[in-house]
Scaffold this motif. Structure first.
Motif, PDB file in Angstrom:
ATOM      1  N   VAL A   1       4.587   8.227  -5.688  1.00 51.21           N
ATOM      2  CA  VAL A   1       5.276   7.190  -4.929  1.00 51.21           C
ATOM      3  C   VAL A   1       4.333   6.026  -4.612  1.00 51.21           C
ATOM      4  O   VAL A   1       4.776   4.893  -4.479  1.00 51.21           O
ATOM      5  CB  VAL A   1       5.842   7.798  -3.626  1.00 51.21           C
ATOM      6  N   ARG A   2       3.045   6.289  -4.529  1.00 48.97           N
ATOM      7  CA  ARG A   2       2.084   5.269  -4.125  1.00 48.97           C
ATOM      8  C   ARG A   2       1.530   4.452  -5.294  1.00 48.97           C
ATOM      9  O   ARG A   2       0.554   3.738  -5.130  1.00 48.97           O
ATOM     10  CB  ARG A   2       0.923   5.933  -3.376  1.00 48.97           C
ATOM     11  N   ARG A   3       2.145   4.515  -6.456  1.00 50.27           N
ATOM     12  CA  ARG A   3       1.688   3.726  -7.604  1.00 50.27           C
ATOM     13  C   ARG A   3       1.971   2.252  -7.361  1.00 50.27           C
ATOM     14  O   ARG A   3       2.859   1.873  -6.591  1.00 50.27           O
ATOM     15  CB  ARG A   3       2.384   4.180  -8.875  1.00 50.27           C
ATOM     16  N   ALA A   4       1.231   1.412  -8.077  1.00 50.19           N
ATOM     17  CA  ALA A   4       1.344  -0.037  -7.871  1.00 50.19           C
ATOM     18  C   ALA A   4       2.727  -0.552  -8.275  1.00 50.19           C
ATOM     19  O   ALA A   4       3.319  -1.389  -7.575  1.00 50.19           O
ATOM     20  CB  ALA A   4       0.253  -0.754  -8.650  1.00 50.19           C
ATOM     21  N   TRP A   5       3.262  -0.071  -9.394  1.00 50.44           N
ATOM     22  CA  TRP A   5       4.553  -0.592  -9.842  1.00 50.44           C
ATOM     23  C   TRP A   5       5.680  -0.178  -8.905  1.00 50.44           C
ATOM     24  O   TRP A   5       6.652  -0.918  -8.738  1.00 50.44           O
ATOM     25  CB  TRP A   5       4.852  -0.199 -11.284  1.00 50.44           C
ATOM     26  N   VAL A   6       5.548   0.997  -8.261  1.00 50.89           N
ATOM     27  CA  VAL A   6       6.573   1.417  -7.301  1.00 50.89           C
ATOM     28  C   VAL A   6       6.522   0.517  -6.077  1.00 50.89           C
ATOM     29  O   VAL A   6       7.560   0.122  -5.529  1.00 50.89           O
ATOM     30  CB  VAL A   6       6.381   2.901  -6.914  1.00 50.89           C
TER      31      VAL A   6
ATOM     32  N   VAL B   1       9.722  -3.933  -2.838  1.00 50.09           N
ATOM     33  CA  VAL B   1      10.015  -5.154  -2.081  1.00 50.09           C
ATOM     34  C   VAL B   1      11.385  -5.732  -2.465  1.00 50.09           C
ATOM     35  O   VAL B   1      12.217  -5.986  -1.580  1.00 50.09           O
ATOM     36  CB  VAL B   1       8.877  -6.186  -2.269  1.00 50.09           C
ATOM     37  N   PRO B   2      11.683  -5.957  -3.767  1.00 56.11           N
ATOM     38  CA  PRO B   2      13.027  -6.468  -4.067  1.00 56.11           C
ATOM     39  C   PRO B   2      14.145  -5.469  -3.768  1.00 56.11           C
ATOM     40  O   PRO B   2      15.260  -5.874  -3.432  1.00 56.11           O
ATOM     41  CB  PRO B   2      12.984  -6.797  -5.561  1.00 56.11           C
TER      42      PRO B   2
ATOM     43  N   VAL C   1      16.603   6.448  -2.609  1.00 57.87           N
ATOM     44  CA  VAL C   1      15.833   5.325  -3.162  1.00 57.87           C
ATOM     45  C   VAL C   1      15.170   4.534  -2.041  1.00 57.87           C
ATOM     46  O   VAL C   1      14.001   4.158  -2.138  1.00 57.87           O
ATOM     47  CB  VAL C   1      16.768   4.423  -4.011  1.00 57.87           C
ATOM     48  N   LEU C   2      15.885   4.293  -0.953  1.00 60.20           N
ATOM     49  CA  LEU C   2      15.293   3.560   0.172  1.00 60.20           C
ATOM     50  C   LEU C   2      14.178   4.360   0.839  1.00 60.20           C
ATOM     51  O   LEU C   2      13.192   3.788   1.309  1.00 60.20           O
ATOM     52  CB  LEU C   2      16.367   3.179   1.181  1.00 60.20           C
TER      53      LEU C   2
END
Length: 108
Positions: free
Chosen positions: A40-45, A50-51, A101-102
C-alpha cells in the motif's frame, strides 16, 4: 502466646508484591504486521490516492442531496426505498468496494 515478635522492622519497610497484570485479550480479526503495508505504501499507490480522494469528494458532494441515509445504514429494504429489486445486490458490494478503495488510499 510466644515471645517472638510478630513483625521484624525490615518486614515493615517492604511494600507488598505488585499484582501481576492481567492477560490482555487480543481482538478478533486480522492483525496486520508492518511488512504487510508495504504494497500500500508504494509510490504509485500514493500518487493514485490523491485523485481518487478528489473524485470521491466530488461524487459525495454531488450525491449527498439525492441519496437517503438509509442506503448507507441498510436500515430499510430495497422495496421500502422504492427501488428496483436488483439494486440491492448491486449496490451493497459496490459500497463495500468503494469503502475498501478509500481505505487503501487513506493508508497510502
Amino acid at each position: 502466646m510466644s515471645d517472638r515478635p510478630t513483625a521484624y522492622p525490615s518486614d515493615q519497610l517492604r511494600s507488598p508484591p505488585a499484582p501481576r497484570p492481567a492477560a490482555v485479550p487480543r481482538a478478533s480479526g486480522p492483525h496486520p504486521r508492518a511488512d504487510q503495508f508495504h504494497r500500500v505504501r508504494r509510490a504509485w499507490v500514493r500518487l493514485v490516492a490523491v485523485p481518487v480522494f478528489g473524485c470521491a469528494l466530488g461524487l459525495a458532494s454531488c450525491a449527498a442531496p439525492r441519496v437517503r441515509p438509509a442506503w448507507l445504514h441498510h436500515s430499510d429494504s430495497v422495496q421500502e426505498l422504492s427501488a428496483a429489486p436488483s439494486t440491492g445486490p448491486v449496490l451493497t458490494p459496490g459500497l463495500f468496494g468503494c469503502s475498501a478503495v478509500l481505505a487503501v488510499c487513506f493508508l497510502a
